[in-house]
Design an enzyme around this catalytic site. Structure first.
Site, PDB file in Angstrom:
ATOM      1  N   SER A  45       0.841  -1.195   0.000  1.00  0.00           N
ATOM      2  CA  SER A  45       0.000   0.000   0.000  1.00  0.00           C
ATOM      3  C   SER A  45       0.882   1.255   0.000  1.00  0.00           C
ATOM      4  O   SER A  45       1.629   1.476  -0.948  1.00  0.00           O
ATOM      5  CB  SER A  45      -0.955  -0.042   1.201  1.00  0.00           C
ATOM      6  OG  SER A  45      -2.068   0.786   0.990  1.00  0.00           O
ATOM      7  N   ASP A 200      -5.831  -4.424  -1.801  1.00  0.00           N
ATOM      8  CA  ASP A 200      -4.734  -3.947  -0.959  1.00  0.00           C
ATOM      9  C   ASP A 200      -4.124  -5.109  -0.168  1.00  0.00           C
ATOM     10  O   ASP A 200      -4.816  -5.847   0.521  1.00  0.00           O
ATOM     11  CB  ASP A 200      -5.311  -2.907   0.016  1.00  0.00           C
ATOM     12  CG  ASP A 200      -4.268  -2.195   0.839  1.00  0.00           C
ATOM     13  OD1 ASP A 200      -3.191  -2.766   1.080  1.00  0.00           O
ATOM     14  OD2 ASP A 200      -4.551  -1.062   1.264  1.00  0.00           O
TER      15      ASP A 200
END
Length: 314
Positions: A45, A200
């Site tokens: 991320s 993610d």
């Protein structure tokens, strides 16, 4: 002979990015080590943004100048820092793109926390800023010259983590890999790569440091914005952030144990009470970025020194 050393940078949003830059500044000073020389750099991320910049040749000093907004800062980094997606997500679409995480949690393949993340709806955030960032860093190449930049995303169907850039991972462009690693459920849409859909990587692990266990490294430096050993007090909305932080801390704890069991020294750096008080409940709030950077530059040297001392004593 220099140790075989890897760098892991975890998820953490806008404020985690700022804290990470401060932490890496202290890491380089204390270890006398240019983090760009890591044998492998793993990012998730916001961490994927950081290691992608390092993999493209940008330095920690370049990142610091960009976050500070200094005149003459690297234009790619400076433009990216100012292209913020907003402090709050747009109203999401119906649908559960991470429903596979629920099934994976029931079957014990991922944690119950990951299963809860799988219940979030399809995000409507605009991820083009991440695609543009990756394209600008790569400068026409599909990937940085370094083959040791790994960006972690989670397969939406199985929960399996994939480190794009690692041997055997699906081939894709840097921008798509960053967007996949950043596809926060409920905020950004999943990313389609090579016939699979990705979310993610932080939905399964904030750092994915355990992916390095098979490499037999001497040392791993983990920079984890979303974990805090021993916890931290909170009031109001920050209590919700602490629930997420406790889950992520337990995950990093388990990954650290695996690395140590494999004979690897682990230097684990994470924010404490002072930084978290400045960050507040919303790790995507750009209004707190400058204050977060300031306090973190002040606290990071001591945190890094203590992390190194712990790694030696362990």
């Amino acid at each position: 002979m220099a140790p075989r050393r890897a760098l892991v940078v975890g998820c953490g949003g806008t404020l985690g990015f700022a804290w990470t830059v401060a932490a890496l500044t202290a890491v380089e000073a204390e270890l006398d080590w240019d983090v760009r020389t890591a044998e492998v750099s793993v990012g998730t991320s916001a961490g994927a943004e950081v290691v992608s910049a390092l993999g493209s040749g940008r330095s920690v000093s370049d990142l610091l100048a960009a976050v500070r907004g200094e005149t003459g800062a690297d234009p790619v980094l400076l433009g990216h820092v100012h292209a913020h997606p907003g402090a709050l997500p747009p109203v999401p679409w119906p649908g559960l793109p991470g429903s596979g995480l629920v099934t994976a949690a029931v079957r014990g393949r991922v944690s119950p926390g990951s299963g809860l993340v799988g219940l979030l709806p399809r995000g409507r955030g605009d991820a083009r800023w991440l695609h543009r960032f990756g394209a600008a860093l790569a400068e026409g190449r599909p990937w940085p010259d370094s083959t040791h930049t790994w960006l972690v995303a989670a397969d939406a169907r199985s929960g399996r983590r994939v480190a794009f850039g690692a041997p055997g991972a699906p081939a894709t462009g840097l921008g798509s890999a960053i967007a996949a690693s950043w596809a926060i459920p409920g905020w950004f849409p999943p990313v389609r790569i090579d016939g699979r859909t990705y979310l993610d990587g932080g939905a399964v692990s904030p750092t994915s440091a355990d992916l390095l266990v098979p490499l037999g490294l001497d040392e791993v430096v983990i920079v984890a914005p979303m974990s805090t050993s021993g916890g931290a007090p909170a009031t109001g909305l920050s209590r919700l952030e602490r629930l997420l932080r406790r889950w992520m801390t337990r995950t990093v704890d388990a990954e650290e144990r695996l690395l140590r069991a494999a004979g690897c020294r682990v230097v684990r750096i994470e924010p404490g009470v002072e930084e978290l008080a400045v960050m507040g409940a919303n790790f995507m709030d750009p209004r707190r970025r400058a204050a977060t950077l300031d306090v973190s530059l002040r606290t990071a040297p001591d945190r890094v020194k203590r992390a190194i001392d712990r790694s030696i004593a362990a």
